[in-house]
Design a protein around this motif. Sequence first.
Motif, PDB file in Angstrom:
ATOM      1  N   GLY A 597       0.816  -1.207   0.000  1.00  0.00           N
ATOM      2  CA  GLY A 597       0.000   0.000   0.000  1.00  0.00           C
ATOM      3  C   GLY A 597       0.849   1.255   0.000  1.00  0.00           C
ATOM      4  O   GLY A 597       2.053   1.213   0.251  1.00  0.00           O
ATOM      5  N   GLN A 598       0.195   2.377  -0.278  1.00  0.00           N
ATOM      6  CA  GLN A 598       0.902   3.654  -0.369  1.00  0.00           C
ATOM      7  C   GLN A 598       0.519   4.626   0.744  1.00  0.00           C
ATOM      8  O   GLN A 598       1.005   5.747   0.775  1.00  0.00           O
ATOM      9  N   ASP A 599      -0.345   4.218   1.655  1.00  0.00           N
ATOM     10  CA  ASP A 599      -0.803   5.119   2.713  1.00  0.00           C
ATOM     11  C   ASP A 599       0.174   5.157   3.882  1.00  0.00           C
ATOM     12  O   ASP A 599       0.902   4.188   4.139  1.00  0.00           O
ATOM     13  N   THR A 600       0.157   6.278   4.574  1.00  0.00           N
ATOM     14  CA  THR A 600       0.920   6.426   5.812  1.00  0.00           C
ATOM     15  C   THR A 600      -0.046   6.688   6.967  1.00  0.00           C
ATOM     16  O   THR A 600      -1.210   7.015   6.763  1.00  0.00           O
ATOM     17  N   LEU A 601       0.460   6.535   8.179  1.00  0.00           N
ATOM     18  CA  LEU A 601      -0.369   6.741   9.361  1.00  0.00           C
ATOM     19  C   LEU A 601      -0.508   8.228   9.683  1.00  0.00           C
ATOM     20  O   LEU A 601       0.443   9.009   9.511  1.00  0.00           O
ATOM     21  N   ASP A 602      -1.693   8.587  10.147  1.00  0.00           N
ATOM     22  CA  ASP A 602      -1.961   9.927  10.635  1.00  0.00           C
ATOM     23  C   ASP A 602      -0.917  10.293  11.692  1.00  0.00           C
ATOM     24  O   ASP A 602      -0.582   9.481  12.553  1.00  0.00           O
ATOM     25  N   ILE A 603      -0.409  11.536  11.644  1.00  0.00           N
ATOM     26  CA  ILE A 603       0.627  11.911  12.613  1.00  0.00           C
ATOM     27  C   ILE A 603       0.081  11.937  14.040  1.00  0.00           C
ATOM     28  O   ILE A 603       0.852  11.867  14.993  1.00  0.00           O
ATOM     29  N   TRP A 604      -1.255  12.036  14.188  1.00  0.00           N
ATOM     30  CA  TRP A 604      -1.802  11.950  15.535  1.00  0.00           C
ATOM     31  C   TRP A 604      -1.723  10.523  16.059  1.00  0.00           C
ATOM     32  O   TRP A 604      -1.606  10.313  17.267  1.00  0.00           O
ATOM     33  N   PHE A 605      -1.770   9.537  15.162  1.00  0.00           N
ATOM     34  CA  PHE A 605      -1.513   8.162  15.583  1.00  0.00           C
ATOM     35  C   PHE A 605      -0.029   8.011  15.901  1.00  0.00           C
ATOM     36  O   PHE A 605       0.353   7.308  16.840  1.00  0.00           O
ATOM     37  N   ASP A 606       0.814   8.711  15.102  1.00  0.00           N
ATOM     38  CA  ASP A 606       2.253   8.739  15.365  1.00  0.00           C
ATOM     39  C   ASP A 606       2.531   9.186  16.801  1.00  0.00           C
ATOM     40  O   ASP A 606       3.125   8.465  17.601  1.00  0.00           O
TER      41      ASP A 606
END
Length: 1001
Positions: A597-606
């Motif tokens: 996949g090409q998605d990244t995690l929300d920085i709030w999840f970070d």
Amino acid sequence: MTTAMAVRCIGARDLPHVRFLLSGVCQRPLSTSSSFAAGRPESEAPPKSKYKDTVLLPCTTFPMKISPDKITENEQHIQKVAGFAELYSWQRGQDRHKEYVLHDGPPYANGVPHIGHAVNKIMKDITVRHKLLQGYKVHYIPGWDCHGLPIELKASGGKGQKQRDPLEVRAAARKVAEEAIGKQQAAFERWGVLADWGTTYRTFDPSYITHQLLLFAQLYDMGYIYQDYLPVHYSPHLGTSLAESELEYNPEHISTAVHVALLATSVSPQLQEQLRALGLSELHIPVWTTTPWTLPSNQAVCFASDQCYVVVSVNWAGRGGAGRRLALVWAEPLLGELRRIMSGDLEIICSLEGNQLAEMRYRHPLYVRECPLVVGGHVRMDSGSGLVHTAPAHGHEDFLVSLKYQLPVECYVNGDGRYNAGAGQELEGKEVLGEGNEAVLRMLESDEGGGASLLLHRESYKHSYPYDWRSRRPVIVRATSQWFLNTAQLKEKALAALEKVKILPMEGNREAAMVSQLKKRPYWCISRQRVWGTPIPVFYDTDTGDPVTNRAIIEHVVAVLEREGGDAWWRLGEEELLPPEVVREARESGRPLPCKGQDTLDIWFDSGSSWRCVLDSHPADLYLEGLDQFNGWFLCSLLTSVAATGCAPYRSLYVHGFTVDEKGRKMSKSLGNVVDPKVVTDGGKNKTKDPACGADVLRWWVANRESEAANSQIGSQQLSIMKKQVQRVRNCLRHVLSCLRSNGEGSNGHFDFNHHSLAAADLRPLDRYILHLLHAHINQVWRDYENFRYYTVTRNTVDFMSNTVSALYFGCIHDRLYCDARASSKRMSALLVLFHLLHHLVLSIAPILPHLAEEIALHYHIKDKAWHVFRQVVELPPSSWHQLELALVMKECLRVREELYRTTTLTATNPATLHTTITAGGDTLKSLRVLQTSTEATESGLCELLQVARITLHPHPDDTPGFSLALSESKNTKCLRCRRFTAPEGCELCARCQTVIASGW
């Protein structure tokens, strides 16, 4: 007798007599201890004479003032010699049984440090240093939030560069983040923030990423994380989905609002008959919307089942201006809105029940298909027609309706915010927030485009609308395939966990923002369509598009990323990222490998995973951030922690407000009102206009701001006040230090606590009283620290040092300090109190003014280079210092002092020249006799307190409560050594000074 009675008695009877007695007194300027409060140089003491070297004058190399051009150098020198850099590691190695964990909410690694950073980091540092002095082993790891849109946009040059190679973008983004971290860390160290700066956390570090992805795997296994096709806030400009916390609402946004009448295609026979009897062949279902661009995705119209609807006939100018009578369904409470937008008379034909509306169907506003009317719990009676256009692909409430009634969720808008082919040839390729919106309106206005749908009314409508917090442009709601955290499933657990969390300050209901977010938020979109971030470790079947992932796959990806770095997801192929057994099985079956996949995690999840990545799942004692984090880091951390552990990641929260300029305005470059903390500490380019104030002044301002206030002001006026207050603290402590004569600063009068100490019971009453006040002050200070009332610490400290120590105590004791025999009990009594004052006051200001505290320690502990303030543990003053009875005695004595000073001020008389006769009775007499047991005295504690030459104390004949004063000029002359008017006529020295000189002083 009360104070008021005493004043009245003196004013009515004795004051004329006082004035008469003073008529022959030589008038001199009033001399009180105020000169000490103002920081008078000790070198101004007696004029040069043959007795000068016999006076034990204060002596210290501690500078009274640091010039602005030396402040930075001085504070950096203190940091070095006092071991600021080694302090964190030192305390982690101590055998301390108590541990305090303050978890650092990571600031964003983008841009230079600003005043908001100073507020947050310094408040945290005050907290950490306070706990360190209380004997805790402190756990505080600074961190940075390094992923996300702003950094990626800066690195990629904006949206137009989205097609750049992901690895190039990531390399550029990492460089942007690292440069920002370097600047911010340098500023934090300059402010004196305590930490091991060689051990910080950054969300792009491989170890952080692996911990985060293992948390993702755990939550995925538990069913909290899932993929779905849902409407989310989406930024066409940035090309990515957004979370609620990434939105800003613009209350001045202007939309085109329209009332559109949709042709009813299924109407009951009875209603049809009523309409035909009135010559009306059609019935229309009007809807109101501020987003006409969503009409192509319309799937239903919602109505409120508990409201009354009516069929109304009205005149309509119609297409081309021809008059026409229309039959419309409208909510009865909103008929006023219908009268506003339509001209002519309004006639109610009949009322409709909820089941009649539910049986109706209507023609789609643009396309040839039928849609239903359904009940919607979100329908309100505050605007429109009471009938709500429902497009499940473009609204959260609409989507919930679609789930209930199994309506299609069709999105005709692509990732660039343009209509795709599904919207039809006339709309395809047009921007929905621009020409696409106008194209829909044109279709409604033409017979060919809208068909039987009628555009009843259009107008400009100002309302609050969501904007992207970074690009400051309007966003849309768009259904896409995204990854979500199921907050609806977590809601009750999170609310229960939050109830156990202590939220400070307690006033107001600031936590309500987080509670309301939890209650109304059914899901949290955690996927983003960017490359600068933590990759979501999911693969997709090349035939079906279904996600392919499990714990084994994620753990293999984690191992690869930990070994190869976060870029490996973009650099390596599926064959290297997938577990070998998955690759082998696919090869043996002849099927293609699933694609990554090409998605990244929300920085709030970070950042919301930091409790797992930094604290190893142990809850922190404290999270301390700004008010906005109720909807941000506080909430995201709570959701991830409750999902994984069932508990909140923090035991307490502390929230602080924001900073505005002196006029209460938000800071912005356009207004030119931005306060740069670097200019505050080190000065600006124009040193005359912007002189350096130093880190301690900045810290004092942070502590002094009322933390409960949403906004705190800063500017040249506030900083000038703070600078003066810090200087007053410095002057006070410097005078104490100079009186104690630190090791190596001269042999005269050096006070050694281990050899010269006295029992508390042997101290003079005034000295014991000061210890009583110090006991109360210090206990209150540490209570205020414990409750984060740092502004109370600063204000009480200035008050105590100015009014109690400087204005009262210094003025009273300087004579015995300078002129008594070096080892006399009276002098040692005062020195012992000064020793305790210095010790406790330095420790009490240390969390806020660490540079000043350590600077004083460096001058006091000259022979012990290893003695540093923050390697000590605070011990509270002994309870024996608390002497309430003595305090009551001193209260009466101070009433006499106050009246004496009031009188001498009115007559511009120097009390030092006076012979004061006091006639007193009752409790006042008893109190005065504690300080003076004899009738006549020149050396009593009462003489010292009133600063007069001689006191005659007479009891009132009737023991009447209260007192009266009679003042006359002293018959003695000024002693050339102590400068008191106590020397017999014709003598150079007073009796006390003669004795001291004869004994070798």
